[in-house]
Write a protein that holds these residues in place. Structure first.
Motif, PDB file in Angstrom:
ATOM      1  N   GLU A 165       0.827  -1.210   0.000  1.00 42.73           N
ATOM      2  CA  GLU A 165       0.000   0.000   0.000  1.00 42.73           C
ATOM      3  C   GLU A 165       0.865   1.265   0.000  1.00 42.73           C
ATOM      4  O   GLU A 165       0.627   2.202  -0.774  1.00 42.73           O
ATOM      5  N   GLY A 166       1.880   1.299   0.855  1.00 41.49           N
ATOM      6  CA  GLY A 166       2.741   2.472   0.919  1.00 41.49           C
ATOM      7  C   GLY A 166       3.490   2.705  -0.375  1.00 41.49           C
ATOM      8  O   GLY A 166       3.641   3.848  -0.840  1.00 41.49           O
ATOM      9  N   LEU A 167       3.995   1.623  -0.970  1.00 39.53           N
ATOM     10  CA  LEU A 167       4.695   1.714  -2.253  1.00 39.53           C
ATOM     11  C   LEU A 167       3.773   2.280  -3.323  1.00 39.53           C
ATOM     12  O   LEU A 167       4.158   3.157  -4.110  1.00 39.53           O
ATOM     13  N   ARG A 169       1.066   4.149  -2.933  1.00 39.90           N
ATOM     14  CA  ARG A 169       0.696   5.541  -2.671  1.00 39.90           C
ATOM     15  C   ARG A 169       1.855   6.500  -2.974  1.00 39.90           C
ATOM     16  O   ARG A 169       1.647   7.587  -3.516  1.00 39.90           O
ATOM     17  N   GLU A 170       3.065   6.086  -2.619  1.00 44.85           N
ATOM     18  CA  GLU A 170       4.202   6.992  -2.731  1.00 44.85           C
ATOM     19  C   GLU A 170       4.858   6.963  -4.103  1.00 44.85           C
ATOM     20  O   GLU A 170       5.301   8.011  -4.599  1.00 44.85           O
ATOM     21  N   HIS A 171       4.911   5.780  -4.720  1.00 41.21           N
ATOM     22  CA  HIS A 171       5.722   5.649  -5.933  1.00 41.21           C
ATOM     23  C   HIS A 171       4.982   5.106  -7.153  1.00 41.21           C
ATOM     24  O   HIS A 171       5.402   5.379  -8.283  1.00 41.21           O
ATOM     25  N   SER A 392       7.294  -4.683   2.102  1.00 48.11           N
ATOM     26  CA  SER A 392       6.745  -3.400   1.688  1.00 48.11           C
ATOM     27  C   SER A 392       7.303  -2.952   0.352  1.00 48.11           C
ATOM     28  O   SER A 392       6.743  -2.084  -0.309  1.00 48.11           O
TER      29      SER A 392
END
Length: 610
Positions: A165-167, A169-171, A392
């Protein structure tokens, strides 16, 4: 006289009929494949329809940007054949670029440096054209409908999306748009849609329409490799650099010219005689030969009567697997580029010598064989911790290990990953058989291409950045894949099709199933249900390519006495949950009788038939 079933309990019945059987890693795909058979399609029509549905309903395990080897038996041809749906490395993918220019010692496990030419679509088109009977629109109908109208997400899809999810959203915003479109990780059971993917296949149908069945299929192949699909892939790879596991964004290497230059091909399988059976595998551009090597070693031991979950059986299989996989990492590669000594690796004289290395004590060394003029040993990167799956970063081996940070670390569910691949086996009433192991292009591998609704694979991470190694990266070369469908003849007649998701574990679980069926007399379902295990002794095929010498991971259903004995023999035993090992499906034909079975682990694989 008792009519109670005398067989031991199995998690579901072994399917038994005469009309047709389908087994796959998802119940929806199985139902679609069986529906094709019911409506008059043959095993190859059903296989292609099943494969496209698996891309939709298991996007964390395979996708249109991935790859597939297939073993099939067409009764009209009269012999088994291998269809190679493994695309090669792009022309720009050189060791000089990746190692010397970019300064990397491994091909990354995510992003745009690792895609090969996507191979699944063309392979399915070749099979449909040469062996099927249905038109393209008919085999794509179900996949388009599920992508457009929705399918229920299994728990593992949601868990996989949570890991990245973080990957996203950020990249990787294009992936976030598809998989986080409601603002968060979709819950298990959500009716999930991918309308852009549905439109991609619908557009192929529109542009290919007209003329004969074969003409439509050939137009679809050109649209994929030279039309709007290839154009979108080319443009995306030439666009902005994409973050990968190295922590540095990189542009892609795959081009439209690479797409246009490749087509799926047909090969003869490699076979090994094991008693009354001839076991068949794809060539050494896969790891399938490792199953045959294990059988060549194990045939020198008396396995009849051994407890198939006991210490002697497990010890022998694990020690022979260590030797076979050491040879995999030394000798295997694309035979179009390197000479692989297949005949020697399966010869009695070679295996008689190798078998002497198997003692009553577990080996903690990597021990490849020596064949003058062939191969090069692979340096093992020893890991000092448990193998981690799909962290992640989205990289790592998705098949085994623990998913980090998706559930509390003391939760019993923490990190059990149920596969990185899909598989299906189908047999129709005519005796046609197909076994396929599609993989790659899973949602965590690289960003979604916005115009297409799917992402590219990362199979090039299996190349070695050493010019002297058989599996060295080179333009136009096939990576040494882990994908490994299997077929067996019995007394010369096509008998059994089977396989498993599982990366490096595939050719551990595949021979375990076969040996339980042959030596312990288990039916297909019992052989799948039985306690299973794998070793992580040798280097993983996936980034970061680490080994865990001596480690054997067993299901908790293996007895405490067996675990203690394995440890006494020197194995580093780790105990997983009760149903954590193996993802097998299988189908067999004995005269008119057709049988099938599927893995209960993960609660999504299913077999059907009548």
């Amino acid at each position: 006289m008792s009519f109670v079933n005398p067989d031991p309990f199995t998690t579901r019945p072994e399917i038994d009929g005469t009309f047709g059987v389908v087994a796959s890693t998802h119940w929806i795909a199985t139902a679609v494949g069986m529906g094709v058979l019911e409506r008059g399609g043959n095993a190859f029509d059903a296989g292609v329809a099943t494969a496209f549905v698996l891309q939709v309903v298991e996007p964390h395990l395979n996708g249109p940007g991935g790859d597939v080897p297939v073993i099939l038996h067409d009764v009209r041809v009269g012999r088994p054949q291998v269809v190679c749906g493994q695309g090669p490395a792009p022309q720009a993918a050189t060791i000089a670029h990746v190692r010397d220019h970019l300064g990397l010692d491994l091909v990354p496990g995510t992003g745009l440096l690792a895609p090969c030419v996507p191979g699944t679509f063309d392979a399915y088109m070749l099979i449909l054209r040469d062996h099927g009977t249905w038109r393209l629109a008919d085999v794509l109908e179900a996949a388009i409908a599920y992508a457009r109208d929705g399918f229920p997400l299994v728990e593992r899809v949601s868990a996989t999306i949570a890991t990245v999810e973080g990957l996203f959203r950020e990249h990787w915003p294009s992936s976030a748009h598809v998989y986080l479109k409601e603002g968060g990780v979709p819950a298990p059971g959500t009716l999930f849609t991918n309308p852009v993917l549905a439109e991609t296949y619908a557009r192929i149908l529109r542009e290919a329409a007209g003329g004969s069945r074969e003409q439509e299929i050939e137009r679809a192949r050109r649209i994929w490799s030279q039309g709007f699909v290839a154009e979108a892939i080319d443009g995306f790879c030439r666009g902005e650099p994409v973050m990968d596991v190295t922590g540095t964004p990189h542009r892609g290497l795959l081009t439209g010219a690479d797409m246009a230059a490749w087509q799926a091909s047909v090969e003869e399988p490699i076979g090994y005689e094991y008693g009354r059976y001839t076991v068949l595998k794809a060539g050494p551009w896969t790891q399938g030969l490792a199953t045959l090597q294990q059988l060549a070693l194990l045939k020198g031991f008396s396995l009849d009567g051994l407890d198939p979950a006991g210490p002697d059986f497990i010890h022998l299989q694990v020690e022979c697997a260590k030797l076979a996989f050491a040879d995999r990492d030394t000798f295997y590669g694309d035979p179009a580029f390197v000479d692989v000594p297949v005949e020697t690796l399966l010869s009695d004289s070679y295996n008689d010598g190798r078998r002497k290395l198997v003692t009553g004590t577990a080996s903690l060394e990597q021990r490849p064989g020596t064949i003058p003029g062939f191969g090069k040993a692979l340096d093992a990167r020893v890991s000092d911790g448990a193998r981690t799956a799909v962290g992640s970063s989205g990289a790592g081996e998705p098949t085994v290990g623990r998913i980090e940070a998706t559930v509390p670390p003391d939760d019993a569910r923490a990190g059990v990953v149920r596969g990185d691949t899909v598989h299906f086996d189908i047999i129709d009433r005519h005796g046609n058989m197909i076994a396929a192991t599609p993989s790659g292009g899973w949602l965590q591998s690289s960003p979604v291409i916005p115009a297409l609704g799917f992402c590219l694979g990362t199979r090039a991470q299996m190349f070695v950045l050493d010019e002297g190694h058989p599996a060295a990266l080179a333009p136009g070369k096939r990576p040494r894949s882990t994908l490994s469908p299997t077929m067996a003849l019995r007394d010369g007649a096509p008998y059994l099709a089977w396989g498993s998701p599982g990366g490096d574990q595939q050719d551990q679980w595949i021979p375990q199933f076969f040996l339980r069926h042959v030596h312990a007399g288990m039916n297909l379902q019992a052989a799948i249900d039985a306690p299973a295990w794998h070793t992580e002794h040798f280097p993983s095929s996936f980034w970061p390519r680490t080994a865990r010498p001596g480690v054997v991971v067993v299901e908790n259903r293996v007895s405490l006495e067996t675990i203690a004995e394995l440890r006494r023999r020197g194995h580093v035993v780790e105990v997983g949950s009760d149903w954590s090992e193996g993802r097998l499906t299988a189908a067999s034909r004995d005269g008119r009788r057709l049988r099938a079975a599927a893995n209960p682990r993960g609660m999504q694989g299913y077999a059907a038939g009548r």
